[in-house]
Write a protein that holds these residues in place. Structure first.
Motif, short mmCIF file in Angstrom:
data_model
loop_
_atom_site.label_atom_id
_atom_site.label_comp_id
_atom_site.label_asym_id
_atom_site.label_seq_id
_atom_site.Cartn_x
_atom_site.Cartn_y
_atom_site.Cartn_z
N PHE A 43 0.83 -1.20 0.00
CA PHE A 43 0.00 0.00 0.00
C PHE A 43 0.86 1.25 0.00
O PHE A 43 0.58 2.22 -0.72
CB PHE A 43 -0.95 0.00 1.20
CG PHE A 43 -1.89 1.17 1.17
CD1 PHE A 43 -2.96 1.20 0.28
CD2 PHE A 43 -1.70 2.24 2.03
CE1 PHE A 43 -3.82 2.28 0.25
CE2 PHE A 43 -2.56 3.33 2.00
CZ PHE A 43 -3.62 3.35 1.11
N GLU A 44 1.94 1.25 0.80
CA GLU A 44 2.84 2.41 0.84
C GLU A 44 3.47 2.64 -0.53
O GLU A 44 3.62 3.78 -0.97
CB GLU A 44 3.89 2.21 1.92
CG GLU A 44 3.29 2.30 3.32
CD GLU A 44 4.17 1.73 4.40
OE1 GLU A 44 5.28 1.22 4.09
OE2 GLU A 44 3.75 1.79 5.57
N HIS A 45 3.84 1.57 -1.21
CA HIS A 45 4.41 1.70 -2.55
C HIS A 45 3.36 2.26 -3.52
O HIS A 45 3.66 3.13 -4.33
CB HIS A 45 4.92 0.35 -3.05
CG HIS A 45 5.55 0.41 -4.40
ND1 HIS A 45 6.76 1.04 -4.64
CD2 HIS A 45 5.13 -0.06 -5.59
CE1 HIS A 45 7.05 0.95 -5.92
NE2 HIS A 45 6.08 0.29 -6.52
N TYR A 46 2.13 1.78 -3.41
CA TYR A 46 1.04 2.30 -4.23
C TYR A 46 0.86 3.80 -4.00
O TYR A 46 0.73 4.57 -4.96
CB TYR A 46 -0.25 1.54 -3.92
CG TYR A 46 -1.48 2.21 -4.50
CD1 TYR A 46 -1.78 2.10 -5.85
CD2 TYR A 46 -2.31 2.98 -3.70
CE1 TYR A 46 -2.89 2.73 -6.39
CE2 TYR A 46 -3.42 3.61 -4.23
CZ TYR A 46 -3.71 3.49 -5.57
OH TYR A 46 -4.80 4.13 -6.10
N GLN A 47 0.84 4.21 -2.74
CA GLN A 47 0.69 5.64 -2.43
C GLN A 47 1.83 6.45 -3.04
O GLN A 47 1.61 7.53 -3.58
CB GLN A 47 0.66 5.87 -0.92
CG GLN A 47 -0.64 5.49 -0.29
CD GLN A 47 -0.65 5.81 1.18
OE1 GLN A 47 0.29 5.50 1.91
NE2 GLN A 47 -1.72 6.45 1.63
N TRP A 48 3.05 5.92 -2.97
CA TRP A 48 4.20 6.60 -3.54
C TRP A 48 4.03 6.74 -5.05
O TRP A 48 4.29 7.81 -5.61
CB TRP A 48 5.48 5.83 -3.20
CG TRP A 48 6.71 6.47 -3.75
CD1 TRP A 48 7.43 7.49 -3.20
CD2 TRP A 48 7.37 6.12 -4.97
NE1 TRP A 48 8.49 7.80 -4.01
CE2 TRP A 48 8.48 6.99 -5.10
CE3 TRP A 48 7.13 5.17 -5.96
CZ2 TRP A 48 9.35 6.90 -6.19
CZ3 TRP A 48 8.01 5.11 -7.03
CH2 TRP A 48 9.10 5.97 -7.14
N VAL A 50 1.24 6.86 -6.74
CA VAL A 50 0.19 7.84 -7.00
C VAL A 50 0.74 9.26 -6.83
O VAL A 50 0.47 10.14 -7.65
CB VAL A 50 -1.03 7.61 -6.07
CG1 VAL A 50 -2.00 8.78 -6.13
CG2 VAL A 50 -1.73 6.32 -6.45
N GLU A 51 1.54 9.46 -5.78
CA GLU A 51 2.15 10.78 -5.57
C GLU A 51 3.07 11.16 -6.73
O GLU A 51 3.08 12.30 -7.18
CB GLU A 51 2.92 10.81 -4.26
CG GLU A 51 2.02 10.78 -3.03
CD GLU A 51 2.80 10.58 -1.75
OE1 GLU A 51 4.06 10.60 -1.78
OE2 GLU A 51 2.16 10.38 -0.71
N GLN A 52 3.85 10.19 -7.21
CA GLN A 52 4.76 10.44 -8.32
C GLN A 52 3.98 10.78 -9.58
O GLN A 52 4.32 11.70 -10.31
CB GLN A 52 5.67 9.22 -8.57
CG GLN A 52 6.59 8.91 -7.42
CD GLN A 52 7.47 10.07 -7.04
OE1 GLN A 52 8.17 10.64 -7.88
NE2 GLN A 52 7.44 10.45 -5.78
N SER A 54 0.99 12.00 -9.70
CA SER A 54 0.34 13.30 -9.49
C SER A 54 1.31 14.43 -9.76
O SER A 54 0.95 15.41 -10.41
CB SER A 54 -0.19 13.38 -8.05
OG SER A 54 -0.80 14.63 -7.84
N ASP A 61 -5.01 15.83 -9.83
CA ASP A 61 -5.34 14.59 -9.13
C ASP A 61 -5.41 13.47 -10.15
O ASP A 61 -6.06 13.57 -11.17
CB ASP A 61 -6.69 14.72 -8.42
CG ASP A 61 -6.59 15.62 -7.20
OD1 ASP A 61 -5.49 15.74 -6.65
OD2 ASP A 61 -7.62 16.23 -6.83
N ALA A 63 -5.57 9.96 -8.87
CA ALA A 63 -6.19 8.79 -8.23
C ALA A 63 -7.60 8.67 -8.69
O ALA A 63 -8.13 7.80 -9.16
CB ALA A 63 -6.16 8.90 -6.72
#
Length: 63
Positions: A43-48, A50-52, A54, A61, A63
């Motif tokens: 999940f943390e990798h997924y969030q990273w 998405v941030e990249q 974005s 946005d 996501a």
């Protein structure tokens, strides 16, 4: 794959399998998948990612 009843009865075991073995778990109710329980690192990798994405999209946005 675990039902919501399995999740209630065996939360500790399911969390351990997810964390230690790195296994994702589908949570179902009445045969339909409601959610996925995944290791925190996934999940943390997924969030990273998405941030990249974005940031690459000029702050829009994604996501």
């Amino acid at each position: 794959m675990y039902s919501t009843i399995d999740l209630r009865k065996g939360m500790g075991e399911i969390l351990d399998r997810t964390r230690i073995a790195g296994e994702a778990a589908a949570i179902t109710r009445k045969g339909r998948t409601l959610a996925y329980l995944v290791p925190a690192e996934w999940f943390e990798h997924y969030q990273w990612l998405v941030e990249q994405a974005s940031g690459a999209a000029g702050g829009r946005d994604v996501a």
